[in-house]
Write an enzyme that holds these catalytic residues in place. Structure first.
Site, PDB file in Angstrom:
ATOM      1  CB  THR A  25     -16.366  48.503  59.231  1.00 42.61           C
ATOM      2  OG1 THR A  25     -15.562  49.685  59.187  1.00 42.61           O
ATOM      3  CG2 THR A  25     -17.826  48.867  59.039  1.00 42.61           C
ATOM      4  CG  HIS A 174      -9.195  54.758  57.984  1.00 46.06           C
ATOM      5  ND1 HIS A 174      -8.378  54.278  56.988  1.00 46.06           N
ATOM      6  CD2 HIS A 174     -10.294  53.948  57.986  1.00 46.06           C
ATOM      7  CE1 HIS A 174      -8.961  53.226  56.407  1.00 46.06           C
ATOM      8  NE2 HIS A 174     -10.115  53.013  57.007  1.00 46.06           N
ATOM      9  CG  ASN A 177      -8.519  50.365  53.424  1.00 44.29           C
ATOM     10  OD1 ASN A 177      -7.421  50.039  52.960  1.00 44.29           O
ATOM     11  ND2 ASN A 177      -9.031  49.788  54.496  1.00 44.29           N
ATOM     12  CE1 TYR A 179     -14.446  54.202  53.056  1.00 46.13           C
ATOM     13  CE2 TYR A 179     -12.557  52.993  53.920  1.00 46.13           C
ATOM     14  CZ  TYR A 179     -13.868  53.017  53.475  1.00 46.13           C
ATOM     15  OH  TYR A 179     -14.604  51.853  53.436  1.00 46.13           O
ATOM     16  CG  ASN A 234     -13.834  52.862  48.899  1.00 48.23           C
ATOM     17  OD1 ASN A 234     -14.954  52.470  48.572  1.00 48.23           O
ATOM     18  ND2 ASN A 234     -13.451  52.919  50.156  1.00 48.23           N
TER      19      ASN A 234
HETATM   20  C1  FMN Z   1     -15.159  42.927  58.361  1.00 43.94           C
HETATM   21  C2  FMN Z   1     -13.987  43.811  58.029  1.00 43.94           C
HETATM   22  C3  FMN Z   1     -14.077  45.165  58.287  1.00 43.94           C
HETATM   23  C4  FMN Z   1     -12.962  46.001  58.051  1.00 43.94           C
HETATM   24  N1  FMN Z   1     -13.053  47.324  58.395  1.00 43.94           N
HETATM   25  C5  FMN Z   1     -11.936  48.100  58.364  1.00 43.94           C
HETATM   26  C6  FMN Z   1     -11.950  49.392  58.948  1.00 43.94           C
HETATM   27  O1  FMN Z   1     -12.944  49.844  59.526  1.00 43.94           O
HETATM   28  N2  FMN Z   1     -10.814  50.127  58.869  1.00 43.94           N
HETATM   29  C7  FMN Z   1      -9.675  49.640  58.260  1.00 43.94           C
HETATM   30  O2  FMN Z   1      -8.677  50.353  58.212  1.00 43.94           O
HETATM   31  N3  FMN Z   1      -9.638  48.402  57.736  1.00 43.94           N
HETATM   32  C8  FMN Z   1     -10.725  47.608  57.788  1.00 43.94           C
HETATM   33  N4  FMN Z   1     -10.666  46.306  57.340  1.00 43.94           N
HETATM   34  C9  FMN Z   1      -9.385  45.754  56.906  1.00 43.94           C
HETATM   35  C10 FMN Z   1      -8.696  45.013  58.039  1.00 43.94           C
HETATM   36  O3  FMN Z   1      -8.349  45.899  59.100  1.00 43.94           O
HETATM   37  C11 FMN Z   1      -7.407  44.328  57.555  1.00 43.94           C
HETATM   38  O4  FMN Z   1      -6.577  45.335  57.017  1.00 43.94           O
HETATM   39  C12 FMN Z   1      -7.664  43.268  56.503  1.00 43.94           C
HETATM   40  O5  FMN Z   1      -8.688  42.382  56.913  1.00 43.94           O
HETATM   41  C13 FMN Z   1      -6.391  42.463  56.215  1.00 43.94           C
HETATM   42  O6  FMN Z   1      -5.844  41.901  57.396  1.00 43.94           O
HETATM   43  P1  FMN Z   1      -6.100  40.352  57.801  1.00 43.94           P
HETATM   44  O7  FMN Z   1      -5.565  39.512  56.670  1.00 43.94           O
HETATM   45  O8  FMN Z   1      -5.344  40.124  59.053  1.00 43.94           O
HETATM   46  O9  FMN Z   1      -7.572  40.168  57.920  1.00 43.94           O
HETATM   47  C14 FMN Z   1     -11.767  45.464  57.518  1.00 43.94           C
HETATM   48  C15 FMN Z   1     -11.713  44.090  57.229  1.00 43.94           C
HETATM   49  C16 FMN Z   1     -12.801  43.272  57.478  1.00 43.94           C
HETATM   50  C17 FMN Z   1     -12.698  41.798  57.198  1.00 43.94           C
END
Ligand code: FMN
Length: 360
Positions: A25, A174, A177, A179, A234
């Site tokens: 996001t 999705h 998290n 939701y 959440n």
């Molecule tokens: C800025 C940001 C926005 C995120 N938005 C979403 C999202 O819209 N949907 C989702 O499933 N996870 C979202 N996440 C989680 C990431 O997809 C990911 O699961 C999380 O950052 C862990 O992976 P990483 O260690 O590779 O960053 C978001 C994470 C970040 C940092």
């Protein structure tokens, strides 16, 4: 032994490498209309080296969306807003799926003409959120009536059909998290007594129905599902995640989906939650391709492929400041400095897509 840079077929998706861009996001769509803005075109197009881009979470309905600047897929204008984005990703040789999102109790009535947010049960998230009217406590949601659930399943199908019109290659449901779909899965959050509450099988029913609806639109080989067994975002919580996700894995397995995307963060990384990892049990009971996410980079991802824990990995945060992440990892080029968290979820172009590719 496969490496992260070997091609793989996830259902109908032919990936040139085994690195997916994790859904993130960014809050750069139009808040009033949830229409994607032009600045999102280059942001996604520049990340087309990912094996597969999963978009930021995208609302399936007005009821389901309560995040400043998050995009949607329920109106014609939103479809039109996505079209140049998917076209630009394709032009750069990439593949992109839309993450379909209903926020459930994480939304707020300020986003929805005063209508109360909905959830499995009337239990509020502790803490606050940001609405167009400022910082507000999360509201006590309204427990969905049993006969309302079919309407939300239809919203998933409608958004999935719009994703086709928008030029996407497929969708990800999705189910993570905290939701709406995750909120139904977990027994600390779901206190229902109808066929959507109680046993793990009942709590998985809504996720299975939403998945079936989008599979009906796209075919299973263009649909992924995301789950997060341990994440407490959440206020998500379940007393027995191992047992719950064994049921989730067994329920989703027969769909023959393109992939199951499991967010279960490695210790020491963003979104880590303590607890016995659940992904090994999911791997045992889920027969299709599995993607792991949460703190995975070159070493962790290679180890996950080598051990057979995963078929591919998704990477989130490092993609924010490294549009050419796959090239950097493949060539051993250094990664850019981490992106500034104050620019993650909102703002203009600064901190959004002003990160250079290596050497430029
Ligand atoms: C800025 C940001 C926005 C995120 N938005 C979403 C999202 O819209 N949907 C989702 O499933 N996870 C979202 N996440 C989680 C990431 O997809 C990911 O699961 C999380 O950052 C862990 O992976 P990483 O260690 O590779 O960053 C978001 C994470 C970040 C940092």
């Amino acid at each position: 032994m496969p490496t992260l840079f070997d091609p793989i077929a996830l259902g109908a998706f032919q990936l040139p490498n085994r690195i997916l861009m994790s859904p993130m996001t960014r809050g750069r769509a139009d808040t009033a209309t949830a229409v994607p803005t032009p600045m999102m075109i280059n942001y996604y197009a520049r990340r087309a080296d990912a094996g597969l881009i999963i978009t930021e979470a995208t609302g399936i309905s007005r009821q389901g969306l309560g995040w400043h600047g998050a995009p949607g897929l329920w109106t014609e204008a939103q479809v039109a807003g996505w079209q140049p984005i998917t076209a630009a990703v394709h032009k750069n040789g990439g593949r992109i799926v839309a993450q379909l999102w209903h926020m459930g109790r994480a939304s707020h009535s300020d986003f929805n003409d005063g209508a109360q947010p909905v959830a499995a049960s009337a239990i509020a998230i502790k803490g606050h959120t940001y609405t167009p009217l400022g910082k507000k406590e999360y509201e006590v949601p309204r427990a969905l009536e049993t006969n309302e659930i079919a309407g939300i399943v239809a919203d998933y199908a409608h958004a999935a059909a719009n994703a086709k019109l928008a030029g996407f290659d497929g969708v990800e449901v999705h189910g993570a998290n905290g939701y709406l779909l995750d909120n139904f899965l977990k027994n600390a959050n779901n206190k229902r007594t109808d066929q959507y509450g109680g046993s793990a099988e009942n709590r998985t029913r809504f996720l299975a129905e939403a998945t079936a609806a989008v599979v009906n639109v796209w075919g299973a080989d263009r649909v992924g599902v995301r789950i997060s067994p341990l994440n407490k975002f959440n206020d998500a919580a379940d007393s027995d995640p191992q047992a719950l996700y064994e049921v989730v894995a067994k329920t989703l397995s027969p769909f023959n989906l393109a992939f199951l995307d499991v967010l279960e963060t490695l210790p020491g990384h963003f979104m880590y939650t303590e607890g016995e990892p659940v992904h090994p049990a999911i791997r045992q009971h889920y027969k299709g391709p599995m993607v792991l996410n949460g703190g995975y980079l070159l070493d962790e991802g290679s180890a996950a492929l080598a051990s057979g824990a995963a078929d591919a990995i998704a990477i989130g945060v490092p993609y924010l400041s490294n549009p050419d992440l796959v090239s950097r990892l493949k060539n051993g080029w250094p990664l850019a400095a981490p992106s500034d968290p104050s620019t993650w979820y909102m703002g203009g172009t600064a901190g959004y897509d002003d990160h250079a590719v290596y050497g430029k």
